[in-house]
Each structure stands twice: as C-alpha cells, then as structure tokens.
Enzyme design. Structure first.
Site, mmCIF file in Angstrom:
data_model
loop_
_atom_site.group_PDB
_atom_site.id
_atom_site.type_symbol
_atom_site.label_atom_id
_atom_site.label_comp_id
_atom_site.label_asym_id
_atom_site.label_seq_id
_atom_site.Cartn_x
_atom_site.Cartn_y
_atom_site.Cartn_z
ATOM 1 N N HIS A 103 0.839 -1.203 0.000
ATOM 2 C CA HIS A 103 0.000 0.000 0.000
ATOM 3 C C HIS A 103 0.866 1.242 0.000
ATOM 4 C CE1 HIS A 103 0.725 -1.148 4.208
ATOM 5 N NE2 HIS A 103 0.714 0.153 4.496
ATOM 6 N N HIS A 105 0.906 5.170 1.138
ATOM 7 C CA HIS A 105 0.279 6.238 1.910
ATOM 8 C C HIS A 105 0.429 7.524 1.091
ATOM 9 C CE1 HIS A 105 0.377 4.226 6.013
ATOM 10 N NE2 HIS A 105 1.308 3.514 5.400
HETATM 11 P P1 AMP Z 1 1.479 0.552 7.532
HETATM 12 O O1 AMP Z 1 1.716 0.811 8.998
HETATM 13 O O2 AMP Z 1 2.414 1.287 6.604
HETATM 14 O O3 AMP Z 1 1.441 -0.940 7.252
HETATM 15 O O4 AMP Z 1 0.057 1.153 7.200
HETATM 16 C C1 AMP Z 1 -1.134 0.513 7.545
HETATM 17 C C2 AMP Z 1 -2.157 1.601 7.672
HETATM 18 O O5 AMP Z 1 -3.432 1.013 7.633
HETATM 19 C C3 AMP Z 1 -2.076 2.390 8.977
HETATM 20 O O6 AMP Z 1 -1.834 3.771 8.684
HETATM 21 C C4 AMP Z 1 -3.452 2.171 9.606
HETATM 22 O O7 AMP Z 1 -3.950 3.331 10.256
HETATM 23 C C5 AMP Z 1 -4.290 1.797 8.410
HETATM 24 N N1 AMP Z 1 -5.465 0.985 8.704
HETATM 25 C C6 AMP Z 1 -5.562 -0.066 9.537
HETATM 26 N N2 AMP Z 1 -6.802 -0.594 9.503
HETATM 27 C C7 AMP Z 1 -7.517 0.162 8.625
HETATM 28 C C8 AMP Z 1 -8.861 0.137 8.148
HETATM 29 N N3 AMP Z 1 -9.750 -0.796 8.570
HETATM 30 N N4 AMP Z 1 -9.252 1.079 7.258
HETATM 31 C C9 AMP Z 1 -8.376 2.006 6.829
HETATM 32 N N5 AMP Z 1 -7.085 2.083 7.226
HETATM 33 C C10 AMP Z 1 -6.654 1.176 8.108
#
Ligand code: AMP
Ligand code: ZN
Length: 117
Positions: A103, A105
């Site tokens: 993903h 950001h």
């Molecule tokens: P990372 O830490 O780079 O793996 O990013 C994962 C991201 O997913 C974090 O910024 C979380 O806040 C986000 N996240 C976790 N669960 C959800 C969800 N159900 N909907 C949207 N974002 C989410």
C-alpha cells in the site's frame, strides 16, 4: 500464494468489500480509501486489489499494477488539491509496516519534516 487473496489479510478483505472503507477512488486493479487513523489532513491509502506483501514485491511481480498504483496516488493528490505531498511505502516492521499487503500512503495538507522519523 503470491497474488492470491489471503484469508487473514485486512486489505484483501477491504479490496473484496468484506470490510467497509471510505473509498475515494477505484480502478480495475487498485482501490484508494482514507486511512482509519489519519496522520495528516489528507491521508489516503492506495492498494492493489491483488495481494503482495510489499510494494517492491508487487513491482517485481506485476509492474503494470505497480505503475497504476503510483498513477492513482497522483490522482488522489490532485483530487485532494495537494500542492505538496508525500507517497510513503513502509516496508518491513522496522520501518513501520503493520499491514503486509502492499500500500501507498498519500499524505498531505500540512508541513512535513525531512528526514522522516
Ligand atoms: P502501515 O503501517 O504502513 O502498514 O500502514 C497501515 C495503515 O493502515 C495504517 O496507517 C493504519 O492506520 C491503516 N489501517 C488499519 N486498519 C484500517 C482500516 N480498517 N481502514 C483504513 N485504514 C486502516
Ligand atoms: Zn492482502
């Protein structure tokens, strides 16, 4: 298997519509939705619908989808009217990756420091 939906993967479930998300854009191969815990006024995640554990793995296996992901990140920035923004791919737990489905950001709407923490 790489590219196949993973039963225990949060973002595979969001991509499949099994868990709701605040979707801002969708293409045949990608989905963009707002981060549930935003760290900037605009904080959108762009994911491939196929499962790969991180961005580099996605790019190695499916370069066209990786390119689409980046293009979509730019589209999100444009729609959110971000003049400056950051595209971040946390890769590995030591770098802050918590969801092991690739993903981007897309973050903006505030000043940002360099180097990042
Ligand atoms: P990372 O830490 O780079 O793996 O990013 C994962 C991201 O997913 C974090 O910024 C979380 O806040 C986000 N996240 C976790 N669960 C959800 C969800 N159900 N909907 C949207 N974002 C989410
Ligand atoms: Zn997944």
């Amino acid at each position: 298997m790489v590219g196949e939906p993973q039963d225990d993967c949060l973002f595979c479930k969001i991509a499949a519509g099994q868990i709701p998300a605040d979707v801002v854009r969708e293409t045949e191969t990608t989905l963009a939705f707002r981060d549930i815990s935003p760290q900037a006024p605009t904080h959108v995640l762009v994911i491939p619908k196929v499962h790969h554990r991180d961005a580099a793995s996605l790019a190695a296996a499916e370069p066209a989808i990786a390119a689409e992901l980046l293009r979509e990140a730019g589209q999100v920035a444009g729609e959110e009217k971000l003049e400056s923004y950051r595209i971040v791919f946390n890769t590995g737990s030591g770098a802050g990756q918590t969801v092991f489905h690739a993903h981007a950001h897309v973050m903006g709407g505030r000043g940002m420091q360099w180097p990042p923490g």
